[in-house]
Design an enzyme around this catalytic site. Structure first.
Site, PDB file in Angstrom:
ATOM      1  N   SER A 168       0.853  -1.183   0.000  1.00 57.09           N
ATOM      2  CA  SER A 168       0.000   0.000   0.000  1.00 57.09           C
ATOM      3  C   SER A 168       0.895   1.241   0.000  1.00 57.09           C
ATOM      4  O   SER A 168       2.110   1.137   0.164  1.00 57.09           O
ATOM      5  CB  SER A 168      -0.859   0.002   1.260  1.00 57.09           C
ATOM      6  OG  SER A 168      -0.001   0.161   2.379  1.00 57.09           O
ATOM      7  N   LYS A 169       0.268   2.410  -0.153  1.00 58.04           N
ATOM      8  CA  LYS A 169       1.031   3.667  -0.116  1.00 58.04           C
ATOM      9  C   LYS A 169       1.765   3.812   1.208  1.00 58.04           C
ATOM     10  O   LYS A 169       2.913   4.237   1.266  1.00 58.04           O
ATOM     11  CB  LYS A 169       0.070   4.864  -0.270  1.00 58.04           C
ATOM     12  CG  LYS A 169      -0.291   5.181  -1.691  1.00 58.04           C
ATOM     13  CD  LYS A 169      -0.275   6.706  -1.870  1.00 58.04           C
ATOM     14  CE  LYS A 169      -0.389   7.075  -3.330  1.00 58.04           C
ATOM     15  NZ  LYS A 169      -1.757   7.313  -3.770  1.00 58.04           N
ATOM     16  N   ARG A 170       1.062   3.453   2.297  1.00 59.51           N
ATOM     17  CA  ARG A 170       1.655   3.618   3.627  1.00 59.51           C
ATOM     18  C   ARG A 170       2.872   2.690   3.787  1.00 59.51           C
ATOM     19  O   ARG A 170       3.929   3.102   4.258  1.00 59.51           O
ATOM     20  CB  ARG A 170       0.603   3.297   4.706  1.00 59.51           C
ATOM     21  CG  ARG A 170       1.026   3.654   6.108  1.00 59.51           C
ATOM     22  CD  ARG A 170      -0.076   3.322   7.101  1.00 59.51           C
ATOM     23  NE  ARG A 170      -0.486   1.921   7.034  1.00 59.51           N
ATOM     24  CZ  ARG A 170       0.178   0.913   7.566  1.00 59.51           C
ATOM     25  NH1 ARG A 170       1.281   1.138   8.238  1.00 59.51           N
ATOM     26  NH2 ARG A 170      -0.248  -0.335   7.448  1.00 59.51           N
ATOM     27  N   ALA A 227       5.811   3.994   1.951  1.00 61.09           N
ATOM     28  CA  ALA A 227       6.472   5.088   2.687  1.00 61.09           C
ATOM     29  C   ALA A 227       7.313   4.523   3.833  1.00 61.09           C
ATOM     30  O   ALA A 227       8.426   4.984   4.094  1.00 61.09           O
ATOM     31  CB  ALA A 227       5.421   6.058   3.220  1.00 61.09           C
TER      32      ALA A 227
END
Ligand code: GLU
Length: 496
Positions: free
Chosen positions: A256-258, A261
């Protein structure tokens, strides 16, 4: 496996950053082309104007170049089958859709978005799979043409056979068989006049004489449609290879994006553009992505590009999704770093020092490389190990200098004796300095680490450094003496 020269293409959409999965797709294309003496083509699939990201095409070209996957034909270099950017090929799609309409395999559809929405809602209410209900399918072609010529807004749909079955074949997954009545009349040309992926990619693959299509498994759902489009034209199909997706490290779903990151905080990225800055080298990255989905042998095999080309075999690709394992990336990266020549590695680490504002003496760098390369996992590891070589001075605190199980005064006394020994030596080469310092350790019955730990901090300012004697030899007697004196004066300071 065919040994005939293949024509393969990497066909990304310029809709964002180049992902590791794309890097692997490009690599497999490249390996097959090189293995068979064929051609590797870059085609930019940019017909979806809404998702277009400026700069993404250049990032893809730069990414391929950095990975060492140089293409033979593409929008930036041209070639005999161009243009290679789909927005430059509109007239080709316009011409080919007329061929399909002429064959009765495609038809204009004038249904409004509102009508389509209500049809879909009705079908969902009835627990049916949403699909186009075929309203415009049976319009008289003459009538339909008149409406098109009068400028009525429309799309063009594929006229899917409603009887029988579609059988398609994926090299990794075998036959997939579907009843035609479950297949939709998909849109081939949108109301803005641009083709969908389904239509544009099939036309281009044919005209560009593509022999093997490597693409993501997300296209399996529309694979029967694609085969039907090709068959409607009466063209020959390429060999289809749907590659598995990359899963997040836990193996459960995509990153996921999280999580992406989070990975970046740990020094990893799923985007090719970040990899150089994070200290990964293309050799390591290619080796790692290659083996996620290809049983080249042992999964730990360290392979050069040349070896990968030699071993590449599409029959050994596998269809199961691979979980991203960044520890393995570290492993391959470190292994490939150690295989670089001293000169090559020096050239690759230099920018990391320069980015820190350090002035790099090339001769010194060439001496530093052999003593740090065993320890490098990523190129930027050169900084903690070796930035101090290029600094005019190093820092240490009194606390750091005090040797284990000694007081400051005892360390100071030891430091004075060490200084005395070093001053008396003609030079501080490894062979000259080691023996006297080791005899000193013995004579004084000290632990080696008391002497060498102190010297290490004094000379490098670090608790961990490359081998001490080699390091002292590189910085030279003058600087070593200066730094030991500086250490003595810090040890001598009153505690605040
Ligand atoms: N443009 C498509 C994508 O980026 C390419 C799929 C293919 O290779 O055919 O997913």
């Amino acid at each position: 496996m065919t040994e005939k020269p293949t024509r393969v293409r990497f066909a990304p959409s310029p809709t964002g950053h180049m992902h590791l999965g794309s890097a692997r797709t490009a690599l497999y294309n490249y390996l097959l082309a090189k293995k068979t003496g064929g051609k590797f083509i870059l085609r930019i699939e940019d017909t979806d104007q809404k998702r277009y990201v400026p700069g993404a095409e250049q990032e893809l070209i730069d990414g391929l170049h950095w990975l060492g996957l140089d293409h033979d034909e593409g929008p930036d270099i041209g070639g005999p089958f161009g243009p290679y950017r789909q927005t430059d090929r509109k007239s080709i799609y316009d011409e080919h859709i007329q061929i399909l309409i002429g064959k009765g395999k495609a038809y204009p559809c004038f249904c409004s978005p509102e009508r389509l929405t209500s049809v879909r809602e009705e079908q969902m209410k009835n627990k049916e799979q949403p699909h186009y209900d075929g309203m415009c399918r049976s319009l008289e072609p003459v009538e339909a043409r008149k409406r098109v010529e009068a400028g009525e807004k429309h799309v063009i749909r594929f006229k899917m056979e409603k009887e029988g079955k579609t059988v398609v074949n994926d090299l990794l997954r075998g036959e997939i068989i579907l009843d035609n009545h479950v297949l939709d009349d998909s849109v081939l040309i949108k109301s803005d006049g641009w083709p969908t992926y389904h239509f544009a990619a099939m036309v281009d693959d044919h005209l560009m004489e593509i022999t093997h299509v490597f693409r993501g498994s997300e296209w399996l759902g529309t694979f029967p449609l694609h085969a039907n489009i090709i068959r409607a034209f009466g063209w020959e199909e390429p060999i289809w290879i749907h590659l598995s997706v990359f899963l997040k490290p836990s193996g459960k779903g995509k990153m996921s994006k999280r999580e992406t990151a989070e990975a970046l905080k740990d020094g990893y990225s799923i985007f090719v553009k970040d990899m150089n800055e994070l200290g990964f080298i293309p050799e390591g990255l290619n080796n790692w992505t290659a083996l996620m989905g290809w049983g080249a042998g042992e999964t730990e095999d360290v392979l050069t590009m040349f070896e990968m080309i030699d071993k590449f075999d599409i029959r050994k690709l596998n269809a199961s999704p691979a979980a991203i394992n960044f520890n393995k990336l570290d492993y391959f990266n470190g292994e490939h770093i150690r295989r670089l020549s001293i000169d090559d590695l020096a050239a690759r680490v230099k920018p990391y020092f320069v980015n820190e504002g350090l002035v790099v003496d090339e001769q010194k760098l060439l001496k530093v490389i052999p003593i740090i390369r065993e320890r490098l996992v990523t190129l930027d590891d050169c900084l903690p190990f070796a930035a101090w070589f290029f600094k005019d001075s190093v820092d240490f605190t009194k606390e750091e200098l005090i040797a284990k199980n000694m007081t400051a005064a005892e360390t100071y006394e030891m430091g004075v004796e060490i200084l005395d020994i070093l001053e008396g030596l003609p030079e501080l080469s490894h062979s000259v300095a080691e023996e006297p310092l080791r005899s000193y350790v013995e004579k004084k019955q000290l632990a080696p680490n008391q002497v060498f730990g102190f010297l290490r901090i004094a000379v490098s300012g670090q608790k961990v450094s490359p081998p001490l004697f080699e390091s002292m030899e590189i910085v030279g007697k003058k600087i070593v003496l200066e730094r030991v004196k500086q250490a003595l004066s810090v040890l001598n300071q009153e505690n605040e």
